[in-house]
Design a protein around this motif. Structure first.
Motif: not given
Length: 321
Positions: A2, A7, A11, A14, A18, A25, A27
């Protein structure tokens, strides 16, 4: 992976997806208040399902987090594996220009009173000492001469993010009760240090500057020519608890921090999760780069021209080398 912010605005779905489908994950956020909310909301479920969630896998905060982890390893190589860690100072030098997305994230955090309040907590993500925060845990402000490196120092713009991540790692990895971490910028002299210590324009003013084209907006950033001349160096001094003289310096360095190296960092973090999952020290939950991937990720970054090395003490002149 990500990589789009702010975020706090875009964000969360996402992370939720996940965890729901069982996908690891990572980011590049630096929005630690948002990370705190994700830990509270999804951390327990991710741990139960064996899903590994790892935020702050870009310039915020891999050099600080993995650099401290690496430096503690070098301290124990030098003075014995039982050496207890004391104060860790990170002295940074960098050149680069921010992206519009990074600026938008910062403006969003500053404008939201609750996010701004949370950001004042030096242990927002964890690692809080048993007896509570100490004076050494406060964010560094002002300018002063630091005899440990023989140079003037000033605040570092990303310290409010990186310090929180490193302290979370300290709690997860057991750096010890005496561990303390501070992050600053190296300045060439007193005059420059005092200029660097001045408070920048407030969020409302920065928004005006974005609208006027004086600062980049979302989707905008530095040119290829600017990125080619950009770099970062973090000189990290790790002291033993029993004697500050028993210390090592390590350096983490690379090219353009905001784009080139952040892209490498988060990509290698994702590849580490994908291809080295079986050898990682944790099964699931919300983790930092150091607690989730540690030496495995350092090896991948070194193979891609991000340097981790033990060095001599820096100075205002040598730090740029």
């Amino acid at each position: 992976i990500s990589a789009a912010g702010p975020f706090a605005k875009v964000g969360t779905p996402v992370v939720e997806a996940c965890v729901a489908v069982g996908t690891d994950y990572c980011d590049i956020t630096g929005e630690v208040a948002w990370v705190r909310s994700m830990v509270d909301r999804f951390g327990a479920e991710a741990e139960a399902k064996g899903v590994l969630l790892c935020s702050c896998c870009g310039y915020d905060s891999i050099p600080s987090d993995l650099g401290t982890f690496y430096g503690i390893g070098k301290l124990r190589e030098a003075f014995g594996p039982a050496t207890r860690v004391g104060f860790v100072g990170n002295y940074g030098v960098s050149r680069g220009a921010p992206s519009g997305g990074t600026l938008a994230s910062g403006i969003n955090m500053e404008k939201d009173p609750e996010l701004a309040r949370q950001m004042q907590d030096p242990f927002l993500l964890g690692g809080r000492p048993a007896n509570g925060p100490r004076a050494v845990d406060a964010d560094f402000v002002g300018a002063e001469f630091d005899p440990k490196i023989g140079s003037w120092i000033a605040p570092f713009g990303m310290a409010g993010i990186n310090t929180r991540v490193v302290r979370k790692s300290a709690g997860l990895l057991g750096y010890g009760p005496a561990f303390a971490y501070r992050e600053v910028s190296i300045a060439p002299n007193e005059e420059v240090a005092k200029k660097m210590a001045r408070v920048g324009p407030p969020a409302a003013k920065r928004e005006e500057m974005v609208k006027a084209g004086r600062l980049p907006g979302p989707g905008e950033g530095p040119s290829a020519e600017v990125r080619a001349k950009s770099f970062f160096r973090m000189h990290i001094r790790v002291e033993a608890e029993d004697s500050p003289e028993r210390a090592v310096f390590v350096k983490v360095s690379g090219g353009d921090p905001g784009y080139t190296e952040t892209a490498k960092m988060v990509s290698e973090a994702a590849l580490c999760l994908a291809h080295q999952r079986a050898v990682l020290p944790v099964r699931g939950g919300f983790h930092t780069p150091a607690s989730a991937m540690g030496s495995s990720l350092i090896e991948r970054l070194v193979a891609n021209s991000i340097t981790f090395e033990q060095t001599e003490a820096p100075s205002a002149s040598r730090a740029k080398l």
